[in-house]
Design a protein around this motif. Structure first.
Motif, PDB file in Angstrom:
ATOM      1  N   ASP A  13       0.841  -1.187   0.000  1.00 52.94           N
ATOM      2  CA  ASP A  13       0.000   0.000   0.000  1.00 52.94           C
ATOM      3  C   ASP A  13       0.877   1.239   0.000  1.00 52.94           C
ATOM      4  O   ASP A  13       2.061   1.193   0.347  1.00 52.94           O
ATOM      5  N   ASN A  14       0.288   2.370  -0.422  1.00 50.41           N
ATOM      6  CA  ASN A  14       0.938   3.653  -0.198  1.00 50.41           C
ATOM      7  C   ASN A  14       0.936   3.942   1.302  1.00 50.41           C
ATOM      8  O   ASN A  14       0.091   3.425   2.044  1.00 50.41           O
ATOM      9  N   ASP A  15       1.865   4.761   1.743  1.00 50.04           N
ATOM     10  CA  ASP A  15       1.983   5.077   3.167  1.00 50.04           C
ATOM     11  C   ASP A  15       0.897   6.080   3.543  1.00 50.04           C
ATOM     12  O   ASP A  15       1.120   7.299   3.595  1.00 50.04           O
ATOM     13  N   GLN A  16      -0.298   5.555   3.810  1.00 53.26           N
ATOM     14  CA  GLN A  16      -1.459   6.394   4.085  1.00 53.26           C
ATOM     15  C   GLN A  16      -1.241   7.273   5.323  1.00 53.26           C
ATOM     16  O   GLN A  16      -1.615   8.455   5.337  1.00 53.26           O
ATOM     17  N   ALA A  17      -0.656   6.702   6.359  1.00 56.74           N
ATOM     18  CA  ALA A  17      -0.463   7.450   7.601  1.00 56.74           C
ATOM     19  C   ALA A  17       0.484   8.630   7.393  1.00 56.74           C
ATOM     20  O   ALA A  17       0.224   9.744   7.868  1.00 56.74           O
ATOM     21  N   ARG A  18       1.561   8.404   6.690  1.00 54.07           N
ATOM     22  CA  ARG A  18       2.499   9.504   6.430  1.00 54.07           C
ATOM     23  C   ARG A  18       1.813  10.613   5.632  1.00 54.07           C
ATOM     24  O   ARG A  18       2.000  11.799   5.906  1.00 54.07           O
ATOM     25  N   GLY A  19       1.014  10.220   4.646  1.00 53.96           N
ATOM     26  CA  GLY A  19       0.334  11.220   3.839  1.00 53.96           C
ATOM     27  C   GLY A  19      -0.612  12.080   4.657  1.00 53.96           C
ATOM     28  O   GLY A  19      -0.639  13.309   4.522  1.00 53.96           O
ATOM     29  N   ALA A  20      -1.409  11.455   5.520  1.00 54.46           N
ATOM     30  CA  ALA A  20      -2.348  12.209   6.351  1.00 54.46           C
ATOM     31  C   ALA A  20      -1.610  13.113   7.324  1.00 54.46           C
ATOM     32  O   ALA A  20      -2.041  14.240   7.601  1.00 54.46           O
ATOM     33  N   ARG A  21      -0.503  12.610   7.845  1.00 57.77           N
ATOM     34  CA  ARG A  21       0.281  13.431   8.768  1.00 57.77           C
ATOM     35  C   ARG A  21       0.877  14.649   8.052  1.00 57.77           C
ATOM     36  O   ARG A  21       0.836  15.778   8.567  1.00 57.77           O
ATOM     37  N   LEU A  22       1.408  14.439   6.844  1.00 60.91           N
ATOM     38  CA  LEU A  22       1.981  15.552   6.084  1.00 60.91           C
ATOM     39  C   LEU A  22       0.920  16.605   5.769  1.00 60.91           C
ATOM     40  O   LEU A  22       1.174  17.808   5.867  1.00 60.91           O
ATOM     41  N   ALA A  23      -0.272  16.145   5.373  1.00 61.96           N
ATOM     42  CA  ALA A  23      -1.342  17.083   5.040  1.00 61.96           C
ATOM     43  C   ALA A  23      -1.750  17.907   6.251  1.00 61.96           C
ATOM     44  O   ALA A  23      -1.900  19.139   6.171  1.00 61.96           O
ATOM     45  N   THR A  24      -1.934  17.234   7.395  1.00 66.46           N
ATOM     46  CA  THR A  24      -2.377  17.929   8.601  1.00 66.46           C
ATOM     47  C   THR A  24      -1.294  18.863   9.132  1.00 66.46           C
ATOM     48  O   THR A  24      -1.568  20.012   9.513  1.00 66.46           O
TER      49      THR A  24
END
Length: 344
Positions: free
Chosen positions: A172-183
């Protein structure tokens, strides 16, 4: 005067070119031609290109049926997918198909009526009839366990966009990292109230993004607004965006995908709220159209093509070498565009 030909001459012309003829034209051995025809990697690139050119000149086509009988493999990969309406699923399936073709494998696509265990198990029965060598599963569900779904024990399987199952590699793509970067991006600009429009609760990626958004806010000591639940569509983004636009305290919105973010942008525009002057908006996916939104959308870039490569690589490693790979996360990146700015 009409030239007459014998039946033997006609039959000779209809006979397909042989591997020996390809080898003679390319100046290599028949074994080398066999390696190229079977997608093996132990052939020098220049030699491979010469063999492929000879195949094209003669019109040679490998006999897949005979090859399958000799090797015990069909050189085919099954792909089970719950929905092709989402951008991520479509791009991932495309990536799998392209990478499989490079390795000399075909793809059998089986759409699922639902992500329920019974439907997935039934789909695998269909795949068994197709004699595939391995399978990739794209369910977009929170978790898939071996206890819930009956799978063939001797079939290599990889799972995409799902909580880690007990037996199979998950990619999978690193969903958690993406959400953290956005926030963190919105917090870093000075926004204290970062609202989130989440995807469906049953979606694994949506829940990872939601929980990570919440954790990032709590870790920063920022308030956690009530989560807004959408269905990935621009229509859902517009409906939720219209409600948020009525609250002047809303200055930042993180949407769980670009399509919902597009709906938010239109809702804010219709309500007379400027982006990013009044409200900053961040999406997730980095669809090709995102750079052409008005304004261009700040978003999280996911590498769906890389997911396809990783899926096929994991399957071939197990199919051809008997080695099962571990779970894999593909890195994501924040792409900053004109839809975000410090609060007024």
């Amino acid at each position: 005067m009409v030239a007459l030909t014998s039946a033997g001459d006609a039959q000779a012309r209809r006979r397909p070119p042989s591997m020996a003829e390809v080898a003679a034209l390319a100046g290599v051995s028949a074994q080398t031609v066999s390696r190229v025809a079977n997608g093996r990697t132990n052939v020098e690139q220049a030699t491979r290109e010469r063999v492929l050119a000879a195949m094209g000149t003669l019109g040679y086509r490998p006999n897949r049926a005979a090859r399958a009988l000799r090797s015990g493999r069909s050189r085919s990969i099954g792909v089970l997918v719950y929905t092709l309406t989402s951008y991520g699923s479509t791009r991932t399936v495309n990536g799998i198909a392209l990478e499989a073709a490079k390795a000399g494998y075909s793809v059998t696509l089986i759409p699922l009526a639902s992500p329920e265990p019974a439907d997935v198990s039934a789909a695998f029965e269909t795949l068994a009839e197709q004699s595939v060598d391995g399978a990739a599963i794209l369910l977009e569900v929170q978790r898939m366990t071996a206890a819930e779904i009956v799978l063939p024990t001797d079939l290599p399987v990889v799972v995409v966009d799902s909580g880690p199952p007990t037996r199979y590699p998950a990619i999978d793509n690193d969903q958690a990292r993406g959400a953290r970067l956005a926030t963190e991006h919105l917090l870093g600009l000075g926004h204290r109230n970062v609202w989130h429009i989440a995807g469906p609760q049953a979606s694994h990626s949506a829940e990872v993004r939601r929980t990570t958004w919440e954790k990032t806010l709590r870790d920063a000591g920022a308030p956690v607004p009530e989560v807004q639940r959408g269905d990935w569509s621009p229509e859902a983004g517009y409906a939720i965006g219209s409600r948020l636009a009525e609250d002047p305290a809303v200055t930042a919105v993180f949407a769980a995908n670009d399509q919902m973010a597009l709906g938010v942008l239109r809702a804010l525009h219709d309500a007379g709220r400027d982006v990013p002057g009044d409200v900053s908006v961040v999406g997730f996916d980095d669809m090709p159209e995102s750079a052409s939104f008005q304004p261009p959308l700040t978003t999280i870039h996911q590498h769906f093509d890389r997911i396809g490569v990783e899926c096929v690589s994991a399957l071939l490693e197990e199919i051809e070498n008997g080695e099962r790979q571990d779970h894999a996360l593909v890195p994501v990146e924040l792409v900053v565009r004109a839809s975000t700015a410090p609060p007024a």
